[in-house]
Design a protein around this motif. Sequence first.
Motif, PDB file in Angstrom:
ATOM      1  N   ALA A  57       0.832  -1.212   0.000  1.00 26.89           N
ATOM      2  CA  ALA A  57       0.000   0.000   0.000  1.00 26.89           C
ATOM      3  C   ALA A  57       0.867   1.263   0.000  1.00 26.89           C
ATOM      4  O   ALA A  57       0.577   2.227  -0.716  1.00 26.89           O
ATOM      5  CB  ALA A  57      -0.931  -0.008   1.211  1.00 26.89           C
ATOM      6  N   ASN A  60       2.668   1.762  -3.499  1.00 21.52           N
ATOM      7  CA  ASN A  60       1.748   2.220  -4.539  1.00 21.52           C
ATOM      8  C   ASN A  60       1.313   3.665  -4.322  1.00 21.52           C
ATOM      9  O   ASN A  60       1.145   4.427  -5.288  1.00 21.52           O
ATOM     10  CB  ASN A  60       0.534   1.303  -4.625  1.00 21.52           C
ATOM     11  CG  ASN A  60       0.827   0.042  -5.425  1.00 21.52           C
ATOM     12  OD1 ASN A  60       1.735   0.024  -6.258  1.00 21.52           O
ATOM     13  ND2 ASN A  60       0.075  -1.018  -5.179  1.00 21.52           N
ATOM     14  N   ALA A  61       1.141   4.062  -3.064  1.00 18.31           N
ATOM     15  CA  ALA A  61       0.767   5.450  -2.780  1.00 18.31           C
ATOM     16  C   ALA A  61       1.909   6.400  -3.119  1.00 18.31           C
ATOM     17  O   ALA A  61       1.699   7.454  -3.742  1.00 18.31           O
ATOM     18  CB  ALA A  61       0.376   5.591  -1.306  1.00 18.31           C
ATOM     19  N   ARG A  65       2.718   9.435  -6.358  1.00 17.35           N
ATOM     20  CA  ARG A  65       2.730  10.829  -5.896  1.00 17.35           C
ATOM     21  C   ARG A  65       4.059  11.535  -6.160  1.00 17.35           C
ATOM     22  O   ARG A  65       4.090  12.741  -6.388  1.00 17.35           O
ATOM     23  CB  ARG A  65       2.415  10.869  -4.407  1.00 17.35           C
ATOM     24  CG  ARG A  65       2.301  12.279  -3.854  1.00 17.35           C
ATOM     25  CD  ARG A  65       1.817  12.272  -2.427  1.00 17.35           C
ATOM     26  NE  ARG A  65       1.626  13.636  -1.931  1.00 17.35           N
ATOM     27  CZ  ARG A  65       1.235  13.958  -0.713  1.00 17.35           C
ATOM     28  NH1 ARG A  65       0.966  12.987   0.157  1.00 17.35           N
ATOM     29  NH2 ARG A  65       1.113  15.215  -0.348  1.00 17.35           N
TER      30      ARG A  65
END
Length: 255
Positions: A57, A60-61, A65
């Motif tokens: 998680a 991927n975040a 960004r």
Amino acid sequence: MNEAHLITAAVLVIGDEILSGRTQDVNVATIARFLAPFGIDLAEARFVPDVEAEILAAVNALRTRYSYVFTTGGIGPTHDDITADSIGAAFGLPVEHHPEAMALLAARYKPGDFNERRQRMARVPKGASLIKNPVSVAPGFQIGNVFVLAGVPKIMAAMLEDIGPRLPQGVPVVARSVTVRLVEGRVAEALAAIQKSHPGVSIGSYPFFADAEGPAGTTIVIRGRDGFEVEAAEREILDLALSLGVQPEKVRESR
């Protein structure tokens, strides 16, 4: 510099030993110093445990960004070294033994010592490129905009040298530092006004206690990519100190 053209990075520190307090992280600071000459802003650092769902998680975040993500930790031979598998899952890629990594590691061990657990250090997501490790041979890897590095500080720092040629050159930050023997409360309002008049720079204040050289004071750091604006803000801060009856100590910095 337009924010759309900024090159940014994040660090993801992986490991139960960091979160438990058993091991103190120093890699974030090392990476920040490494990136500064490239004009790459380290914008975020996260810490996650050795849990695949948490790593997946976070990766991927962060990779969506920021321009680049650097992970540290979890690429050794033990059961809790799950970073390669977690990164593979984040990219939807199988994890396999890299032929070059296998050859490098096989040459390091005596016949019969290159066991299944040690071979785990040669596993990378399919299509990943290796990152050289001149300290202990076991490589890191790059997949997309994610660089996966060792957690041991000496090894991690050595791996960065192989990453440098892969990075673009942005505009480095110019920084100036001014120390005044005045507590923050004496300069806070004026600093706010100087910051407002120079939106292109960042002004930070850092208090310190009295010492053998004098009373308590504040170190003021001015950072920005426009050297002229940095120097203009610096001059106003120097004038502020003089107007309050103290001689400022001016220190030049490079980042």
